[in-house]
Design a protein around this motif. Structure first.
Motif, mmCIF file in Angstrom:
data_model
loop_
_atom_site.group_PDB
_atom_site.id
_atom_site.type_symbol
_atom_site.label_atom_id
_atom_site.label_comp_id
_atom_site.label_asym_id
_atom_site.label_seq_id
_atom_site.Cartn_x
_atom_site.Cartn_y
_atom_site.Cartn_z
ATOM 1 N N ASN A 57 116.562 83.937 161.546
ATOM 2 C CA ASN A 57 116.569 82.483 161.676
ATOM 3 C C ASN A 57 117.962 81.947 161.367
ATOM 4 N N TYR A 58 118.351 80.904 162.072
ATOM 5 C CA TYR A 58 119.696 80.361 161.902
ATOM 6 C C TYR A 58 119.862 79.764 160.513
ATOM 7 N N ILE A 115 118.265 78.275 155.412
ATOM 8 C CA ILE A 115 117.840 78.311 156.809
ATOM 9 C C ILE A 115 117.586 76.887 157.253
ATOM 10 N N CYS A 150 113.473 74.727 161.533
ATOM 11 C CA CYS A 150 113.197 75.362 162.825
ATOM 12 C C CYS A 150 111.690 75.462 162.986
ATOM 13 N N SER A 151 111.247 76.052 164.087
ATOM 14 C CA SER A 151 109.810 76.143 164.329
ATOM 15 C C SER A 151 109.115 76.987 163.265
ATOM 16 N N PRO A 199 109.717 74.415 159.406
ATOM 17 C CA PRO A 199 109.998 73.013 159.751
ATOM 18 C C PRO A 199 110.762 72.263 158.666
ATOM 19 N N GLY A 252 112.839 73.860 156.583
ATOM 20 C CA GLY A 252 113.944 74.705 156.178
ATOM 21 C C GLY A 252 113.553 75.621 155.035
ATOM 22 N N TYR A 277 118.918 66.965 156.081
ATOM 23 C CA TYR A 277 118.191 67.357 157.296
ATOM 24 C C TYR A 277 117.058 66.398 157.651
ATOM 25 N N THR A 327 113.976 66.185 156.578
ATOM 26 C CA THR A 327 112.745 66.922 156.825
ATOM 27 C C THR A 327 111.542 66.176 156.251
#
Length: 307
Positions: A151-152, A178, A181-182, A185, A187, A227, A229
């Motif tokens: 994962n990025y 991280i 992402c999917s 969600p 991080g 981010y 989130t």
């Protein structure tokens, strides 16, 4: 070139040196831990700086292991390995001798040339390097490392944000994160630690002694602000023992762990904001207090009495 992205209340700098980060005026988790101990500690350590923190030149074994695990490409920029056949470092007496021996002259010259070649890099021995490499390799056997690979994410990204309640300007530098992402969600945050003992009952005490709960809460808040989130990210500790066989463990900060951290984090911000406003930096309470033994000792004593 540093990657700089700005949001209304938070920003992230992906590539920023440790020296640049620690020179920033925003408050860090270490400073909030100081104020939680006492206003006098914060004032001493961060305003008049009576206890100047150790320079980067002093090697932290954890820093070396951290670099080899998360940023191996930076190793040669930050560290210089002393060859096994290097002469012993010269003493001050050797350097200042009026009629130095040939051996003294060679030792002084060798170390002066080594210092000139490597500048401000941290010098390490080959044995120290081998130990840190074993730590890095052992950490790569953890399932968390696969998550990091797949994962990025970023190592040592610096996040700057503003506390919405006390209007304090804050900064955090997670060891690795991280991005949302999917799969994650909200991080995911990772903190790499070295410890003399990575077993749960020992590492939990380290978490208490060094305020890792407060740091985790602060990192999660800064991450969420940047981010944006829906929820704060989970927080993972990757722990490596600092001596052979360099065993490793991975721990997820529990909800209770994070709840305690949130309480202490909020209290530290409240104390800092009040102290800054009043410019008062009080020490410990002068009141007489009862002292108790740790709860586990009391529990053991009671169990022995009744069994």
């Amino acid at each position: 070139m540093n990657a700089f992205v700005e949001l209304p209340t938070a920003s992230l700098i992906e590539k920023m040196s440790n020296d640049e980060y620690h020179a920033c005026p925003e408050f860090s988790s270490s400073q909030l831990k100081d104020i939680l101990r006492s206003g006098a500690h914060f004032y001493s350590n961060n305003i008049i700086k009576e206890n100047e923190r150790e320079s980067k030149k002093h090697l932290d074994f954890g820093t070396l292991a951290h670099t080899l695990f998360l940023e191996p490409e930076q190793f040669h920029n930050e560290f210089a390995v002393i060859p096994a056949d290097a002469p012993k470092p010269p003493t001050d007496v050797m350097r200042n001798a009026k009629n130095p021996s040939e051996d003294s002259i060679k030792r002084v010259q060798w170390w002066d040339n080594f210092a000139a070649e490597h500048g401000t890099k941290i010098t390490i021995t080959e044995d120290l390097l081998l130990g840190a490499q074993r730590i890095a390799n052992n950490l790569r056997t953890l399932s968390s490392y696969k998550v990091m690979e797949n994962n990025y994410g970023m190592a040592e990204a610096s996040i700057f944000f503003v506390d919405p309640v006390f209007d304090l300007r804050l900064r955090v530098r997670p060891d690795y994160h991280i991005a949302p992402c999917s799969a994650f969600p909200n991080g995911l945050l990772f903190d790499v630690k070295t410890s003399t003992d990575a077993r749960p009952f020992k590492f939990s005490k380290s978490c208490s002694d060094f305020g890792y709960d407060l740091s985790a809460s602060m990192y999660r808040e800064g991450f969420q602000q940047y981010y944006n989130t829906p929820e704060k990210p989970d927080f993972i500790f990757l722990v490596a023992e600092s001596s052979a066989p360099f065993n490793v463990k991975q721990y997820k900060a529990s909800d209770l762990f994070l709840s305690v951290g949130d309480v202490r984090y909020k209290k530290s911000k409240e104390l800092l904001a009040e102290s800054l406003l009043l410019d008062e930096w009080n020490g410990y309470s002068k009141e007489m207090e009862d002292i108790y033994l740790p709860s586990y000792m009391t529990k053991q004593a009671l169990e022995n009495d009744f069994n």
